[in-house]
Design an enzyme around this catalytic site. Sequence first.
Site, PDB file in Angstrom:
ATOM      1  CG  ASN A 179     136.810  13.627  99.199  1.00  0.00           C
ATOM      2  OD1 ASN A 179     137.769  13.138  98.604  1.00  0.00           O
ATOM      3  ND2 ASN A 179     135.562  13.354  98.871  1.00  0.00           N
ATOM      4  N   GLY A 199     138.509  13.593  91.394  1.00  0.00           N
ATOM      5  CA  GLY A 199     138.340  15.015  91.690  1.00  0.00           C
ATOM      6  C   GLY A 199     137.093  15.540  91.014  1.00  0.00           C
ATOM      7  CB  SER A 200     135.982  18.980  90.392  1.00  0.00           C
ATOM      8  OG  SER A 200     137.067  19.449  89.638  1.00  0.00           O
ATOM      9  N   GLY A 207     138.330  16.947  85.711  1.00  0.00           N
ATOM     10  CA  GLY A 207     138.340  15.652  85.033  1.00  0.00           C
ATOM     11  C   GLY A 207     138.162  15.781  83.529  1.00  0.00           C
ATOM     12  CD  GLU A 217     136.045   6.253  89.561  1.00  0.00           C
ATOM     13  OE1 GLU A 217     134.891   6.578  89.866  1.00  0.00           O
ATOM     14  OE2 GLU A 217     136.302   5.254  88.870  1.00  0.00           O
ATOM     15  CB  CYS A 231     132.476  11.609  95.486  1.00  0.00           C
ATOM     16  SG  CYS A 231     133.013  10.057  96.189  1.00  0.00           S
ATOM     17  CD  GLU A 280     139.518   5.004  92.062  1.00  0.00           C
ATOM     18  OE1 GLU A 280     140.653   4.530  91.866  1.00  0.00           O
ATOM     19  OE2 GLU A 280     139.307   6.079  92.609  1.00  0.00           O
TER      20      GLU A 280
HETATM   21  N1  NAP Z   1     133.882   9.823  92.154  1.00  0.00           N
HETATM   22  C1  NAP Z   1     134.769   9.692  93.130  1.00  0.00           C
HETATM   23  O1  NAP Z   1     135.269   8.601  93.399  1.00  0.00           O
HETATM   24  C2  NAP Z   1     135.186  10.884  93.939  1.00  0.00           C
HETATM   25  C3  NAP Z   1     135.772  10.689  95.191  1.00  0.00           C
HETATM   26  C4  NAP Z   1     136.153  11.806  95.933  1.00  0.00           C
HETATM   27  C5  NAP Z   1     135.976  13.093  95.434  1.00  0.00           C
HETATM   28  N2  NAP Z   1     135.404  13.253  94.218  1.00  0.00           N
HETATM   29  C6  NAP Z   1     135.144  14.611  93.688  1.00  0.00           C
HETATM   30  O2  NAP Z   1     136.273  15.451  93.941  1.00  0.00           O
HETATM   31  C7  NAP Z   1     135.857  16.804  94.017  1.00  0.00           C
HETATM   32  C8  NAP Z   1     136.503  17.457  95.223  1.00  0.00           C
HETATM   33  O3  NAP Z   1     137.874  17.345  95.162  1.00  0.00           O
HETATM   34  P1  NAP Z   1     138.823  18.544  94.726  1.00  0.00           P
HETATM   35  O4  NAP Z   1     138.190  19.848  95.037  1.00  0.00           O
HETATM   36  O5  NAP Z   1     140.157  18.248  95.323  1.00  0.00           O
HETATM   37  O6  NAP Z   1     138.868  18.355  93.149  1.00  0.00           O
HETATM   38  P2  NAP Z   1     139.853  19.028  92.106  1.00  0.00           P
HETATM   39  O7  NAP Z   1     139.938  20.486  92.324  1.00  0.00           O
HETATM   40  O8  NAP Z   1     139.433  18.552  90.770  1.00  0.00           O
HETATM   41  O9  NAP Z   1     141.297  18.459  92.492  1.00  0.00           O
HETATM   42  C9  NAP Z   1     141.605  17.086  92.545  1.00  0.00           C
HETATM   43  C10 NAP Z   1     143.097  16.888  92.330  1.00  0.00           C
HETATM   44  O10 NAP Z   1     143.440  17.332  91.005  1.00  0.00           O
HETATM   45  C11 NAP Z   1     144.479  18.303  91.071  1.00  0.00           C
HETATM   46  N3  NAP Z   1     144.289  19.229  89.952  1.00  0.00           N
HETATM   47  C12 NAP Z   1     143.619  20.411  89.951  1.00  0.00           C
HETATM   48  N4  NAP Z   1     143.676  20.977  88.719  1.00  0.00           N
HETATM   49  C13 NAP Z   1     144.395  20.148  87.938  1.00  0.00           C
HETATM   50  C14 NAP Z   1     144.793  20.183  86.561  1.00  0.00           C
HETATM   51  N5  NAP Z   1     144.440  21.172  85.754  1.00  0.00           N
HETATM   52  N6  NAP Z   1     145.528  19.161  86.077  1.00  0.00           N
HETATM   53  C15 NAP Z   1     145.865  18.116  86.889  1.00  0.00           C
HETATM   54  N7  NAP Z   1     145.531  18.037  88.196  1.00  0.00           N
HETATM   55  C16 NAP Z   1     144.790  19.033  88.709  1.00  0.00           C
HETATM   56  C17 NAP Z   1     144.307  18.918  92.442  1.00  0.00           C
HETATM   57  O11 NAP Z   1     145.480  19.609  92.842  1.00  0.00           O
HETATM   58  P3  NAP Z   1     145.466  20.758  93.965  1.00  0.00           P
HETATM   59  O12 NAP Z   1     146.185  20.178  95.087  1.00  0.00           O
HETATM   60  O13 NAP Z   1     146.171  21.923  93.360  1.00  0.00           O
HETATM   61  O14 NAP Z   1     144.027  21.072  94.295  1.00  0.00           O
HETATM   62  C18 NAP Z   1     143.992  17.700  93.270  1.00  0.00           C
HETATM   63  O15 NAP Z   1     145.145  16.947  93.552  1.00  0.00           O
HETATM   64  C19 NAP Z   1     134.347  16.752  94.109  1.00  0.00           C
HETATM   65  O16 NAP Z   1     133.799  17.093  92.863  1.00  0.00           O
HETATM   66  C20 NAP Z   1     134.055  15.290  94.434  1.00  0.00           C
HETATM   67  O17 NAP Z   1     132.791  14.847  94.050  1.00  0.00           O
HETATM   68  C21 NAP Z   1     135.009  12.186  93.467  1.00  0.00           C
HETATM   69  O1  DO4 Z   2     134.387  10.627  98.383  1.00  0.00           O
HETATM   70  C1  DO4 Z   2     134.542   9.517  97.936  1.00  0.00           C
HETATM   71  C2  DO4 Z   2     134.684   8.248  98.689  1.00  0.00           C
HETATM   72  C3  DO4 Z   2     133.381   7.908  99.349  1.00  0.00           C
HETATM   73  C4  DO4 Z   2     133.465   6.764 100.268  1.00  0.00           C
HETATM   74  O2  DO4 Z   2     134.448   6.052 100.376  1.00  0.00           O
HETATM   75  C5  DO4 Z   2     132.293   6.481 101.090  1.00  0.00           C
HETATM   76  O3  DO4 Z   2     131.265   7.129 100.933  1.00  0.00           O
HETATM   77  O4  DO4 Z   2     132.435   5.605 101.947  1.00  0.00           O
END
Ligand code: NAP
Ligand code: DO4
Length: 494
Positions: A150, A226-227, A231, A248, A282, A462
Amino acid sequence: MTCLNYINGEWIPAQSGATLESRNPADWRELIATFPRSEAGDVDAAVASARQAYRTWRLVPAPARGEFIHKVGELLIQHKETLAQLMSREMGKPIAEARGDVQEGIDCAFYYAGEGRRLFGQTTPSEMPNKFAMSVRTPLGVCALITPWNFPVAIPCWKMMPALVCGNTVILKPAKDTSTCANFLVWLFQEAGLPPGVVNLVHGAGETVGKALLEHPGVDLVSFTGSSKTGAEIGATCGRTHKRVCLELGGKNAQVVMEDADLELALEGAIWGAFGTSGQRCTATSRLILHRDIKDKFTAMLLEHTSKLRLGHGNDPNTDVGPLVNQGQLQRVSHYLEVARSEGAKVLIGGEILKDGELHHGFFFAPTILDKVTPDMRVAREEIFGPVVALIEVSEFEEAIAILNDTSYGLSSSVYTRDVNRAFQAMRDIEAGITYINGPTIGAEVHLPFGGVKQTGNGHREAGSAALDVFTEWKTVYVDFSGKLQRAQIDNRE
Ligand SMILES: NC(=O)c1ccc[n+]([C@@H]2O[C@H](COP(=O)([O-])OP(=O)(O)OC[C@H]3O[C@@H](n4cnc5c(N)ncnc54)[C@H](OP(=O)(O)O)[C@@H]3O)[C@@H](O)[C@H]2O)c1
Ligand SMILES: O=CCCC(=O)C(=O)O
């Protein structure tokens, strides 16, 4: 375009030669690039390269490490438009937001370049005469950085730049959906002249490349965004393999609008908080907690504004809301609409996949407002990660804060009010890593800590100087120049 892994300063395919594809989510027929479908053997090569490079990189003076990062910042400025256009095509965000994403990377570069001349420790008096006491930051070693799609430039930069300036070497595993952006970004690090092995890139699936990094004994730290589901698995594996881990994760962020708020301001915040990046931030606003005295008026304003939002390809400067990133996201959001309806929520606008005209081959979901939502419903509690916002009515400020806090997440939050007492009460009582007063839940600045409480993370942050605590170990140093054994004095001090 062909993306490759970057290992030990060389661009190379996966050892197996297998590839995956990155396609435009606004028009799935457009192939953006192919990239390596790497496996454990590719991870082994990247870890060996990063370990070797660490031996010398950790000894490069921190100000000189900062100068490399500064150069990356200059290159990001030079290539900002190309990278933003690529991002917009690869993951769909409107071009203005894509420029903002690259700008976060630029801000990050200049902030952490400066950190090379700070990296402050402490000096403190010793109990003993002729003895100095101090603490210094030391690097950890090899950092595996696993990132989502994202924020394809900002989030990798938030991790790579502090990790590198602190003296670590890195392996980036970007999301499959934004492999091309990651390739471009790593090429800029190469152009900045970083020595071979200091930055490595391994493309591929989280299930294979990500997991191999978690299990690898040559990796010292995992920084993951990520999710919450992924996580939790990562946290468990890193616990078992004794790695430091920074998580995160997801959010279920709320914006409160009180009866004394500036409604025009609150409207602008709600629209961009909920529908910016198609709700795939996020920090996105997924709950609007509205005081009953303004709820009808504010809802009417919201509906009018939402009905005017233009959906389209991110590269079109007239687009307000782009596509979702992939078919899986489209299904996820559609599923939550079924859940919402079955729970008794009322769809005021949107609630459907859009296929008309130029949207036909993309993953478009209409900006959606759900009314009659109660705090116990799944759509009020679970992260949807799409352009869907739930309206919840309240009668009191305290009730609003209690509902805002009634979630397993705790990333961002916002309160619109003109009452300074309420503003400070919100700042004190909200359970979230980030609180905005009279501003939307989105819009991070790189010099401030970023992260959340509860299931949004594991306590690390971060950005800002807080990120240095993730990427360094503290070493305490005593220098004794008394020329005699002082241990006895310590033991006898009572
Ligand atoms: N708190 C924050 O700072 C923040 C910021 C941005 C997003 N997010 C969260 O991110 C989520 C959306 O992102 P997403 O759908 O990409 O999340 P995700 O499915 O958890 O994937 C994130 C990353 O982890 C990899 N991954 C997936 N399964 C894994 C495993 N079992 N072991 C190690 N790595 C693995 C993914 O690879 P692939 O390429 O295979 O998918 C991708 O590179 C939302 O929940 C959002 O809230 C949080
Ligand atoms: O998704 C995570 C990053 C969020 C961000 O940088 C913003 O809301 O500006």
